[in-house]
Design a protein around this motif. Structure first.
Motif, PDB file in Angstrom:
ATOM      1  N   UNK A  67       0.643  -1.147  -0.071  1.00  0.00           N
ATOM      2  CA  UNK A  67       0.015  -0.200  -0.053  1.00  0.00           C
ATOM      3  C   UNK A  67       0.954   1.363   0.188  1.00  0.00           C
ATOM      4  N   UNK A  68       1.861   1.248   0.776  1.00  0.00           N
ATOM      5  CA  UNK A  68       2.872   2.369   0.512  1.00  0.00           C
ATOM      6  C   UNK A  68       3.378   2.658  -0.753  1.00  0.00           C
ATOM      7  N   UNK A  69       3.658   1.462  -1.352  1.00  0.00           N
ATOM      8  CA  UNK A  69       3.976   1.755  -2.993  1.00  0.00           C
ATOM      9  C   UNK A  69       2.786   2.526  -3.851  1.00  0.00           C
ATOM     10  N   UNK A  70       1.808   2.223  -3.437  1.00  0.00           N
ATOM     11  CA  UNK A  70       0.634   2.687  -4.072  1.00  0.00           C
ATOM     12  C   UNK A  70       0.444   4.136  -3.673  1.00  0.00           C
ATOM     13  N   UNK A  71       0.670   4.443  -2.497  1.00  0.00           N
ATOM     14  CA  UNK A  71       0.558   6.023  -1.988  1.00  0.00           C
ATOM     15  C   UNK A  71       1.661   6.871  -2.760  1.00  0.00           C
ATOM     16  N   UNK A  72       2.907   6.277  -2.527  1.00  0.00           N
ATOM     17  CA  UNK A  72       3.927   6.862  -3.458  1.00  0.00           C
ATOM     18  C   UNK A  72       3.461   7.025  -4.948  1.00  0.00           C
ATOM     19  N   UNK A  73       2.914   6.068  -5.661  1.00  0.00           N
ATOM     20  CA  UNK A  73       2.601   6.301  -6.904  1.00  0.00           C
ATOM     21  C   UNK A  73       1.396   7.319  -7.270  1.00  0.00           C
ATOM     22  N   UNK A  74       0.552   7.414  -6.292  1.00  0.00           N
ATOM     23  CA  UNK A  74      -0.483   8.478  -6.394  1.00  0.00           C
ATOM     24  C   UNK A  74       0.151   9.651  -6.213  1.00  0.00           C
ATOM     25  N   UNK A  75       1.224   9.925  -5.463  1.00  0.00           N
ATOM     26  CA  UNK A  75       1.797  11.369  -5.182  1.00  0.00           C
ATOM     27  C   UNK A  75       2.617  11.626  -6.425  1.00  0.00           C
ATOM     28  N   UNK A  76       3.048  10.701  -6.997  1.00  0.00           N
ATOM     29  CA  UNK A  76       4.029  10.926  -8.278  1.00  0.00           C
ATOM     30  C   UNK A  76       2.944  11.283  -9.589  1.00  0.00           C
TER      31      UNK A  76
END
Length: 268
Positions: A67-76
Motif C-alpha cells: 500500500x505504501x508503494x501505491x501511495x507513492x504512485x498516487x503522489x507521483x
C-alpha cells in the motif's frame, strides 16, 4: 481515473478474476506488483515490524509496504487514483462513480473509502454530497477499523500518509490509514466494494474462494518474546484505544456510529 491493482506475481487466479471483472466494467487497470514476504530481509523485518500495537507478521508488513508503494504512485501521478486489492468485488456503475468522486467530492477530500467489512463506522450525521445522481451519498468518515480492499486516494492524502510514516512505525495497512486522523476521509453509502471473504456475509454468491495472500489480521494469535515486550505492546494498544475514544468524543455532536448500507443488487 487511474486504477492501481495490488497483485502478487504468483496470484494468477486473482489477476484473471480482475481482468474478467474489469472487462465487463469497460475499464483498465495498472498492476502494482505487491511486496512479497520474500522481498523483506530479516533485518528489514526486525527494523519495521515491532513499532505498532503488536508485532506484525511478515505478510502484514508486506501488505503495508504494498500500500505504501501505491501511495507513492498516487503522489507521483498527481491525481486521485483508485487503489484496490486483488480480491475486490466492484459495483457495476464504477465508471460513473469514479468520475463523480473526481469531479464532485468536497475540495478537502484526501481519501474516499468504498467498502464495508461487517463492522460499524463513525460517520457524519448528514452526507457531505451526493454521487450517482443521488443514488450514493458521501459521508465524512471519522473512524473506521478494518478494510483496505478499495479506496480512492488523492495526492493530498498520499502526502499525509507518507509524511506520517516519517515519524510513525508501520502497522497493518488499515490500522495505519484509519489512525491517520489528519486525513479528510469520506465513506460511500451504499458501499461500492467488498472483498471476496465478505460476499456471503452480505448475501452474495461466493464462487471465488481465494486464499488470503497479502494478509488478514483477524483471529491472529500474537506471540511475544518476553513479558517486557508484551507490556510495551499492551501499552501501545491502550494508547491507540484511548486515541480512538478521544476521536469519537471530539466528533460526538456531528457523528453517528452505525453500519453502512449495502445494496447487493449493485453487484449483480
Amino acid at each position: 481515473m487511474k486504477i492501481l491493482l495490488i497483485n502478487l506475481a504468483t496470484s494468477t487466479e486473482r489477476l484473471a478474476f480482475q481482468q474478467a471483472q474489469f472487462a465487463k466494467l469497460g475499464l483498465s487497470f495498472d498492476i502494482l506488483p505487491a511486496v512479497s514476504v520474500d522481498d523483506i530481509s530479516d533485518d528489514e523485518y526486525h527494523r519495521l515490524a515491532f513499532g505498532w500495537q503488536r508485532p506484525l507478521r511478515k505478510v502484514e508488513l508486506a501488505c503495508f509496504l504494498s500500500h505504501k508503494k501505491a501511495w507513492q504512485t498516487v503522489l507521483e501521478h498527481g491525481k486521485p487514483c483508485l487503489i484496490i486489492e486483488d480480491d475486490a468485488v466492484l459495483v457495476q456503475d464504477l465508471v460513473q462513480l469514479l468520475h463523480d468522486i473526481e469531479t464532485a467530492a468536497p475540495v478537502d477530500t484526501d481519501l474516499v473509502n468504498l467498502e464495508v467489512r461487517s463492522r460499524k463506522k463513525i460517520i457524519s450525521k448528514r452526507p457531505a454530497t451526493s454521487l450517482l445522481d443521488g443514488q450514493c451519498q458521501l459521508y465524512s468518515l471519522y473512524q473506521d477499523r478494518t478494510g483496505t480492499g478499495g479506496y480512492v486516494l488523492f495526492p493530498t492524502g498520499a502526502a499525509k500518509l507518507l509524511d506520517r510514516l516519517q515519524h510513525t512505525a508501520p502497522a497493518t495497512a488499515d490500522g495505519f490509514i484509519y489512525a491517520s486522523y489528519e486525513l479528510n476521509s469520506y465513506q460511500t453509502e451504499p458501499a461500492m466494494l467488498i472483498q471476496q471473504d465478505q460476499m456471503q456475509a452480505y448475501g452474495l454468491t461466493d464462487d471465488l474462494r481465494f486464499d488470503s495472500t497479502i494478509g488478514r489480521s483477524e483471529h491472529h494469535a500474537v506471540e511475544y518474546d518476553n513479558l517486557s515486550q508484551k507490556l510495551t505492546f499492551k501499552l501501545r494498544r491502550l494508547w491507540a484505544q484511548l486515541r480512538m475514544g478521544l476521536r469519537h468524543l471530539s466528533v460526538l455532536s456531528k457523528a453517528q456510529r452505525r453500519y453502512i448500507e449495502f445494496d447487493k443488487e449493485r453487484f449483480k
